[in-house]
Every structure is written in C-alpha cells, then in structure tokens.
Design a protein around this motif. Structure first.
Motif, PDB file in Angstrom:
ATOM      1  N   VAL A 103       0.737  -1.172  -0.081  1.00 40.52           N
ATOM      2  CA  VAL A 103      -0.023   0.060  -0.106  1.00 40.52           C
ATOM      3  C   VAL A 103       0.912   1.261  -0.129  1.00 40.52           C
ATOM      4  CG1 VAL A 103      -1.562   1.193   1.108  1.00 40.52           C
ATOM      5  CG2 VAL A 103      -1.746  -1.201   1.200  1.00 40.52           C
ATOM      6  N   SER A 104       0.760   1.948  -1.248  1.00 41.63           N
ATOM      7  CA  SER A 104       1.606   3.143  -0.947  1.00 41.63           C
ATOM      8  C   SER A 104       0.866   4.358  -0.235  1.00 41.63           C
ATOM      9  CB  SER A 104       1.859   3.697  -2.369  1.00 41.63           C
ATOM     10  OG  SER A 104       0.499   3.949  -3.015  1.00 41.63           O
ATOM     11  N   GLU A 105       1.592   4.694   0.843  1.00 41.81           N
ATOM     12  CA  GLU A 105       1.175   5.670   1.811  1.00 41.81           C
ATOM     13  C   GLU A 105       1.207   6.826   1.557  1.00 41.81           C
ATOM     14  OE1 GLU A 105       0.666   3.202   5.870  1.00 41.81           O
ATOM     15  OE2 GLU A 105       0.079   4.934   5.546  1.00 41.81           O
ATOM     16  N   GLN A 106       0.105   7.532   1.459  1.00 44.37           N
ATOM     17  CA  GLN A 106       0.282   9.143   1.359  1.00 44.37           C
ATOM     18  C   GLN A 106       0.104   9.883   2.689  1.00 44.37           C
ATOM     19  OE1 GLN A 106      -3.396   9.112  -0.922  1.00 44.37           O
ATOM     20  NE2 GLN A 106      -2.439   9.510  -3.052  1.00 44.37           N
ATOM     21  N   MET A 120      -7.095  -4.397  -7.103  1.00 46.90           N
ATOM     22  CA  MET A 120      -7.649  -3.449  -5.904  1.00 46.90           C
ATOM     23  C   MET A 120      -9.208  -3.283  -6.288  1.00 46.90           C
ATOM     24  SD  MET A 120      -6.860  -1.874  -3.167  1.00 46.90           S
ATOM     25  CE  MET A 120      -5.128  -2.017  -3.222  1.00 46.90           C
ATOM     26  N   ARG A 149      -8.063   8.073  -0.920  1.00 43.31           N
ATOM     27  CA  ARG A 149      -7.353   9.168  -0.417  1.00 43.31           C
ATOM     28  C   ARG A 149      -6.914   8.551   0.877  1.00 43.31           C
ATOM     29  NH1 ARG A 149     -11.438  12.234   1.162  1.00 43.31           N
ATOM     30  NH2 ARG A 149     -13.195  11.439   0.268  1.00 43.31           N
ATOM     31  N   PRO A 185      -5.226   5.138   1.526  1.00 45.89           N
ATOM     32  CA  PRO A 185      -4.996   3.820   1.161  1.00 45.89           C
ATOM     33  C   PRO A 185      -4.449   2.811   2.177  1.00 45.89           C
ATOM     34  CG  PRO A 185      -3.318   5.489   0.426  1.00 45.89           C
ATOM     35  CD  PRO A 185      -4.413   6.222   1.186  1.00 45.89           C
ATOM     36  N   SER A 186      -4.296   3.308   3.402  1.00 51.42           N
ATOM     37  CA  SER A 186      -4.006   2.395   4.504  1.00 51.42           C
ATOM     38  C   SER A 186      -5.098   1.516   4.831  1.00 51.42           C
ATOM     39  CB  SER A 186      -3.511   3.242   5.695  1.00 51.42           C
ATOM     40  OG  SER A 186      -4.503   3.938   6.289  1.00 51.42           O
ATOM     41  N   MET A 236      -6.890  -0.201   3.131  1.00 45.98           N
ATOM     42  CA  MET A 236      -6.788  -1.594   2.429  1.00 45.98           C
ATOM     43  C   MET A 236      -5.763  -2.430   2.887  1.00 45.98           C
ATOM     44  SD  MET A 236      -9.153  -1.833   0.067  1.00 45.98           S
ATOM     45  CE  MET A 236     -10.060  -1.076   1.367  1.00 45.98           C
ATOM     46  N   LYS A 237      -4.815  -1.874   3.848  1.00 45.29           N
ATOM     47  CA  LYS A 237      -3.793  -2.714   4.466  1.00 45.29           C
ATOM     48  C   LYS A 237      -4.415  -4.181   4.737  1.00 45.29           C
ATOM     49  CE  LYS A 237      -0.635   0.092   6.846  1.00 45.29           C
ATOM     50  NZ  LYS A 237       0.259   0.335   7.758  1.00 45.29           N
TER      51      LYS A 237
END
Lengths: 194, 216
Positions: free
Chosen positions: A44-47, B108, B182, B184-185, B187-188
């Motif tokens: 997961v690329s974290e922003q 995804m 916005r 994405p964490s 979806m971890k």
C-alpha cells in the motif's frame, strides 16, 4: 601437552584461522529498517497527510482496521496460544509530551530509541540476552486533543513483549487517560490492558 | 480443459464436502496448484479443530483467528462473507475463493468491493453511520479503551464529513472507493503477503499432487 604447545604444532596451524576478537558484525541499516517496517506497507503506497507537523489523524475506519478480527494473517500463525495484540492506550496530553515521555521511559528501561514523526522504535535485547527485542509505538490523533498510542512488537518473544508492555504502562501512568467510572468488570479489564 | 472428477477427488469430496481439485481452484484464482495444496493443509487443520467434518464452522474460524473462542463482530462478518452459500459453514472451495481476494496480485477493485461489503453489515448497499458507530464501539471495547459518547460522535462526524460526500448520512460504493483512494492504508487488511509464502509455511507432501488423476 599445554595449549600453547598444541597451538605451535604444525598439525594445528594447518588451515587454522584464528578467532578475531573485537570485530562486530556489519549490520546493514537497510536490514534493521526492513525488520521494523510493517510488511503490509509494501503493498500500500501511503500518502502521508500531516496535520501541521503533528501526528497522523486516524479516522473511524482506520481505528476499526486495528481489530484483531480483521487481521487474517493470524490464520497462518502456527502458534497455539492466544496472543493479545490489543496493546494501545489513549492520552489527552499534547502529542509532543507523549512522545517525549515515552522516550524518557524507554531510555530508563535501557532501550535504544529511534524516533521519527511520532513513530518510535524501541530496541533492546531479550532478558536472556540471546535475541533482539524491539517494539514500535505510533501516536495518532483520533479526535481534537485526543491521541491514541498503538504499540506493537516487531522482534522478540510474545511473553516478553507482554511483560514489557505491562512495565511500560506502569511507567507511563502520567500520560495514560483512563475512564472515570470504575466497575468491577472494567477493573478486571484494566489488569489485562493498559 | 480436462475433467477433474477423478476417483481421488470423489474420495476427497466425501471427506471434505465442496472440495474442488487444486487444479480447478488454481485456474479460478491467483493461486498456483501448489499454493492451493498448501491452503488445503491449512484448511484441514482449521476444519478439524472442533468437529472433523471437513468444514469450517464459525467456532473453528474464531479458534483459528484468535486461538481461543471469541465472539468478535468483525471475524463474524468475515465468516459470513466467506460463507457464500449461507449454510453456516465454509467448505474448501469457499475458503480458497475467499482468500483469493487477499492475494497480493488480485486487483484493488476486488479488494475495495470486499471491504465495502464487510462494513455494510446489514447488506443495504450503504455503510450507514450507525453501523460505523457499532464497529467503532466494538473496536474500542476490544482494545480496552473507553471513550465518551460525545467523543465517539465527534470521531464519526469527522469521518463522515470526509467520506460522505453528498452528506446523506451514509457512504455509498462510489464514496467508499473515493475515500479509500485518499486513505490507502484502509486497504492494508485486504492483502495477506503471507499468501505468497504459503507453500513454505504449510508444505504439502509430494504424493498429494495426483498428476496422474487428470483425465484429458
């Protein structure tokens, strides 16, 4: 025959490479870094959105994803005992105070502290001195002036981790916010949580 | 495609109802044949922990997840989503198909779909505020944390002002997708990197690979 005599014998010196003392293993910093990074982060690329340089804001869903019931990786855990992973507490102190207090306490516990952006890595060795022990603490803002500190083990034995966590909590009393009402049930909860 | 209804498969189906041949399941998922076989080893352990009927019950699922019997609304919800045939049990095919969504190489879009259904607890097609409140309270209780109702409401206010774009008090599929992009964490939890190493964690023995069973 003495050791000295043995060592000077030609038989002994054939293919013998002496033990070099005082040379430490070259530990690549990348390895150390990798060991402490959450493996899931790679997918997961974290922003990173920062709130004026403060801790990360955590929304309701991010809190929900902390549930052990949503962590299917434990399906693949071959160990048989229940491992309590719910190690987190809440604080009403300013984030900087929380971080500073943790650093001081960690230091007093003989742990090395690496701190970056409200994420702290505490490193040490296990009680039997045989293996590394490390934990990561992350401070999140969950509501105005309300912070949650999530603590997880990244290296070392689970039993040792839980002993450490209890010890840590007792030393962090000054910053942990506890609910005011105390019922018999919650008192029991408090002995097993932070 | 070859026919997989060999005698070995038929035998397996008697012991493990709903069993599908690893080659069949591999062709339908992101898993390789040996990965499906490794999943079968795991499935056997989990499905036999309470009642050895070749199926995973809710209790066996809890045991596998927590190593003790624990009623957890999230684990229960995941179980319900795995149990596509709604029989109160998960068979091997269900198990593999469901875990497929968590494979690192699955798109995804599928993960977002699953997570939306996960949080839409009452299957209305929307994630309502009351559902999020219920889940948040469950998480706090699980963590031994207690917050005032006022604080919980303010957390929900902030989350919904962020996610509920049309401000109708609930999050629809499109809003969820937007919110996830916005954040994405979130979806971890939908990716299990361990699935790529499964053949080393759960080695299956060579004689399980019945290559000669394939009838072409």
């Amino acid at each position: 025959m003495t050791i000295k005599e043995m060592k000077s014998d030609t038989w002994f010196s054939k293919n013998y490479v002496g033990v070099r003392h005082g040379e430490d293993e070259n530990v690549s910093l990348d390895d150390v870094q990798a060991a402490f990074d959450n493996i899931e982060d790679k997918y997961v690329s974290e922003q990173v959105t920062r709130n004026d340089g403060g801790p990360l804001m955590m929304n309701a869903f991010e809190m929900i994803t902390l549930s052990q019931g949503l962590n299917l990786s434990s399906l693949f855990d071959r160990q048989q005992e229940y491992v309590k992973r719910q190690t987190r507490f809440v604080s009403r102190k300013p984030a900087k105070t929380i971080a500073a207090t943790i650093e001081v306490v960690a230091d007093s516990m003989g742990l090395k502290v690496h701190s970056q952006n409200y994420k702290l890595r505490l490193e040490g060795v296990s009680s039997n001195k045989m293996s590394p022990f490390a934990v990561v603490l992350e401070i999140f803002e969950v509501a105005p002036a309300l912070f949650m500190v999530d603590v997880r083990k990244v290296a070392g034995d689970s039993l040792e981790y839980h002993r450490f966590y209890k010890n840590l909590c007792s030393k962090l009393e000054s910053i942990i916010w506890r609910p005011i009402e105390v019922s018999a049930k919650s008192a029991l909860l408090r002995t097993t949580t932070c | 495609m070859g026919c997989f209804h060999s005698t070995a498969t038929a035998r397996a189906r008697r012991r493990y109802p709903g069993y599908d041949h690893p080659m069949q399941l591999a062709s339908q998922t992101a898993f390789s044949v040996s990965e499906v076989e490794a999943l079968f080893e795991l499935f056997k352990t989990i499905s036999g922990s309470v009642v050895d009927d070749g199926l995973i019950s809710k209790e066996e699922f809890q045991l596998a997840l927590f190593k003790s019997k624990m009623d957890n609304i999230f684990a229960n919800r995941i179980f319900d989503l795995f149990d596509v045939k709604k029989r109160g049990v998960i068979d091997f095919a269900d198990f593999v198909q469901a875990l497929n969504v968590f494979h690192p190489s699955v798109p995804m879009e599928e993960k977002i779909d699953f997570s939306f259904k996960l949080y839409d607890m009452d299957n209305t097609g929307f994630i309502e505020r009351k559902e999020v409140k219920q889940m948040l309270i469950a998480l706090l209780s699980e963590s031994g944390m207690r917050l005032s109702d006022e604080t919980i409401e303010s957390i929900l206010d902030k989350t919904f002002s962020d996610a509920d774009v049309n401000q109708d008090g609930k999050i629809d599929r499109a809003e969820w997708e937007n919110f996830v992009s916005r954040n994405p964490s979130l979806m971890k939890i939908m990716t299990l990197p361990y699935l790529k190493d499964i053949t080393t964690t759960f080695p299956s023995f060579v004689f399980n690979s019945k290559v000669d069973d394939i009838v072409t």
